[in-house]
Each structure stands twice: as structure tokens, then as C-alpha cells.
Design a protein around this motif. Structure first.
Motif, PDB file in Angstrom:
ATOM      1  N   THR A   1      -5.282   6.495  -1.215  1.00 49.90           N
ATOM      2  CA  THR A   1      -4.592   5.256  -0.847  1.00 49.90           C
ATOM      3  C   THR A   1      -4.546   4.368  -2.073  1.00 49.90           C
ATOM      4  O   THR A   1      -5.577   4.190  -2.747  1.00 49.90           O
ATOM      5  CB  THR A   1      -5.369   4.538   0.266  1.00 49.90           C
ATOM      6  OG1 THR A   1      -5.522   5.408   1.390  1.00 49.90           O
ATOM      7  CG2 THR A   1      -4.655   3.266   0.702  1.00 49.90           C
TER       8      THR A   1
ATOM      9  N   PHE B   1       0.542   5.654  -0.069  1.00 47.82           N
ATOM     10  CA  PHE B   1      -0.365   6.751   0.244  1.00 47.82           C
ATOM     11  C   PHE B   1       0.196   8.043  -0.326  1.00 47.82           C
ATOM     12  O   PHE B   1       1.412   8.251  -0.364  1.00 47.82           O
ATOM     13  CB  PHE B   1      -0.508   6.907   1.763  1.00 47.82           C
ATOM     14  CG  PHE B   1      -0.944   5.659   2.484  1.00 47.82           C
ATOM     15  CD1 PHE B   1      -0.026   4.694   2.849  1.00 47.82           C
ATOM     16  CD2 PHE B   1      -2.282   5.469   2.804  1.00 47.82           C
ATOM     17  CE1 PHE B   1      -0.426   3.545   3.511  1.00 47.82           C
ATOM     18  CE2 PHE B   1      -2.690   4.325   3.467  1.00 47.82           C
ATOM     19  CZ  PHE B   1      -1.766   3.360   3.823  1.00 47.82           C
TER      20      PHE B   1
ATOM     21  N   ASN C   1      -3.338   0.590  -3.703  1.00 44.08           N
ATOM     22  CA  ASN C   1      -2.848  -0.766  -3.546  1.00 44.08           C
ATOM     23  C   ASN C   1      -2.386  -1.280  -4.894  1.00 44.08           C
ATOM     24  O   ASN C   1      -2.985  -0.987  -5.924  1.00 44.08           O
ATOM     25  CB  ASN C   1      -3.947  -1.677  -3.001  1.00 44.08           C
ATOM     26  CG  ASN C   1      -4.301  -1.340  -1.578  1.00 44.08           C
ATOM     27  OD1 ASN C   1      -3.511  -1.522  -0.674  1.00 44.08           O
ATOM     28  ND2 ASN C   1      -5.486  -0.818  -1.378  1.00 44.08           N
TER      29      ASN C   1
ATOM     30  N   GLN D   1       3.952   3.668   8.412  1.00 43.22           N
ATOM     31  CA  GLN D   1       4.177   4.237   7.102  1.00 43.22           C
ATOM     32  C   GLN D   1       5.540   4.904   7.064  1.00 43.22           C
ATOM     33  O   GLN D   1       5.928   5.590   8.014  1.00 43.22           O
ATOM     34  CB  GLN D   1       3.086   5.255   6.757  1.00 43.22           C
ATOM     35  CG  GLN D   1       1.713   4.625   6.566  1.00 43.22           C
ATOM     36  CD  GLN D   1       0.653   5.619   6.164  1.00 43.22           C
ATOM     37  OE1 GLN D   1       0.953   6.677   5.607  1.00 43.22           O
ATOM     38  NE2 GLN D   1      -0.598   5.297   6.441  1.00 43.22           N
TER      39      GLN D   1
ATOM     40  N   TYR E   1       1.055  -1.263  10.071  1.00 46.47           N
ATOM     41  CA  TYR E   1       0.406   0.051  10.017  1.00 46.47           C
ATOM     42  C   TYR E   1       1.408   1.185   9.974  1.00 46.47           C
ATOM     43  O   TYR E   1       1.049   2.330   9.858  1.00 46.47           O
ATOM     44  CB  TYR E   1      -0.504   0.214  11.244  1.00 46.47           C
ATOM     45  CG  TYR E   1       0.037  -0.471  12.472  1.00 46.47           C
ATOM     46  CD1 TYR E   1       1.148   0.020  13.131  1.00 46.47           C
ATOM     47  CD2 TYR E   1      -0.546  -1.641  12.950  1.00 46.47           C
ATOM     48  CE1 TYR E   1       1.654  -0.634  14.237  1.00 46.47           C
ATOM     49  CE2 TYR E   1      -0.050  -2.289  14.054  1.00 46.47           C
ATOM     50  CZ  TYR E   1       1.058  -1.784  14.707  1.00 46.47           C
ATOM     51  OH  TYR E   1       1.572  -2.440  15.805  1.00 46.47           O
TER      52      TYR E   1
ATOM     53  N   THR F   1       0.836  -1.191   0.000  1.00 48.71           N
ATOM     54  CA  THR F   1       0.000   0.000   0.000  1.00 48.71           C
ATOM     55  C   THR F   1       0.873   1.244   0.000  1.00 48.71           C
ATOM     56  O   THR F   1       1.868   1.298   0.724  1.00 48.71           O
ATOM     57  CB  THR F   1      -0.909   0.043   1.241  1.00 48.71           C
ATOM     58  OG1 THR F   1      -1.636  -1.187   1.340  1.00 48.71           O
ATOM     59  CG2 THR F   1      -1.902   1.196   1.148  1.00 48.71           C
TER      60      THR F   1
END
Lengths: 109, 115
Positions: B49, B34, B51, B104, B102, B32
Motif C-alpha cells: 500500500t 495499491f 500513500n 478501489q 474504501y 492511496t
């Protein structure tokens, strides 16, 4: 409305002083992260706290996650000019991060 | 480590032209990525976001036809600002996360100036 309330927004202190930055929410987060960002650069991850009540130390920086995982604090001891920057807290919500408004810290020598 | 690069770091373009910004995860595979926008002395605002291999999910108020996002591989995502206008001038930052985490990791940002 900000999901994560960060305070203070701006802090100007003398070298050697201590300070605390707060991050508060009415929501529970699975984890909370603190970043530091310098002008013209991307945020750099300082720490991730996951467990309620957790305390992590990174040299002169102490991070705490509230028991209910709704709030966190960053305490800096004996601040130095090199600590100057924008400090951001961010709570994990699914795979996204919810950011606080940021605290601009200026440490004067 | 977890290094994310962005290119270019600065770009100046004329109003009406399009600009492409690349975001690469250099030492890990990013399931992922962002894209954020940041105004001076303010926090980060999530734009979308993405993917790998699927369409990006845009935040409310972000025009998907204006900010085109492509995530063609596990290490590369691109943001194209189409028909740029001066109000699109900003600091654009990407981040990447590993599968199942989680945290980033942020790129160094791209300063876009539209004249």
C-alpha cells in the motif's frame, strides 16, 4: 486461511440459467464490494454494499449484504455468455480490501 | 468517472534486469494506491500500500528491496521489479482510492514475463 470464503470456485452453466455466488466470513466488514474481471484485464467494480441487509440490483444482477455484514451474495438471473468472467468479492478492512478466492463463471450458449 | 491506467500493458525482460511499471489515476487524486499480484485463475494478492509522499507499507512476505514502490504525486505510483527472475513473471495490477473512501479502482494490469 482465507478471511473471505467465496463459493463456488468454478461454475459452468447454460445460457438462461440462474446462479448464485456466495461470500462468507467470520469477520465483520464495513463494506463489501463485488468485482468482475476478464482475462488480461483489471477488475471492474460492480457494486458496493455498506448497510447490513442491503440489497442492490444492477440489471440482471442482485447483490445482498448479510444483516451482520459478514456475508454477501451475488445472484445472476438468466445468465448470458457475456457474463463469463472471474467474479471477486472483497471486504473493506481499514483502507485495504480482503479478497475472496474468486468464482470463475462460464456461460455457454 | 474513476479511471486508472497502467503502463506498460505487457513487458518481456531478461533475467537480472529491472522493470518499472507506472500506475496513474487519470481523473481523480489518489491519496492511496495499491499494488497487487495475480496468478492465472486466482484472486488478487496485495503486495503493498502506498500513500503519496510516504514510504510504502509492504505485506508480509513481500521483499521491499525487490519491489520498489514510489508514490511521488497524487496521480502517479510506480512499481520497480529489481533484478527480475522468471519466478517474478506474473500479472501486476494497481488500484487507487480517493481520500476517505474504501472503493478501489483498478488499472488494466501489466503482464510481466521474465525470460
Amino acid at each position: 486461511t482465507q478471511l473471505l470464503e467465496q463459493s463456488p470456485q468454478f461454475l459452468s452453466i447454460q445460457e438462461g440459467e440462474n446462479l448464485t455466488v456466495y461470500c462468507n466470513s467470520s469477520s465483520v466488514f464495513s463494506s463489501l464490494q463485488w468485482y468482475r474481471q476478464e482475462p488480461g484485464e483489471g477488475p471492474v467494480l460492480l457494486v458496493t454494499v455498506v448497510t447490513g441487509g442491503e440489497v442492490k440490483k444492477l440489471k440482471r444482477l442482485t447483490f445482498q449484504f448479510g444483516d451482520a455484514r459478514k456475508d454477501s451474495s451475488l445472484h445472476i438471473t438468466a445468465a448470458q455468455p457475456g457474463d463469463t468472467g472471474l467474479y471477486l468479492c472483497a471486504g473493506a478492512r481499514g483502507n485495504k480490501l480482503v479478497f475472496g478466492a474468486g468464482t470463475i463463471l462460464r456461460v455457454k450458449s | 468517472g474513476a479511471v486508472v491506467s497502467q503502463h506498460p500493458s505487457r513487458v518481456i525482460c531478461k533475467s537480472g534486469t529491472s522493470v518499472k511499471i507506472e500506475c496513474r489515476s487519470l481523473d481523480f487524486q489518489a491519496t492511496t494506491m495499491f499494488w497487487y499480484r495475480q496468478f492465472p485463475k486466482q484472486s488478487l494478492m496485495l503486495m503493498a500500500t502506498s500513500n503519496e509522499g510516504s514510504k510504502a507499507t509492504y505485506e508480509q512476505g513481500v521483499e521491499k528491496d525487490k519491489f520498489l514502490i514510489n508514490h511521488a504525486s497524487l496521480t502517479l505510483s510506480t512499481l520497480t521489479v529489481t533484478s527480475a527472475h522468471p519466478e517474478d513473471s506474473s500479472f501486476y495490477i494497481c488500484s487507487a482510492s480517493r481520500d476517505g473512501t474504501y472503493e478501489q479502482y483498478f488499472g488494466p494490469g501489466t503482464r510481466l514475463t521474465v525470460t
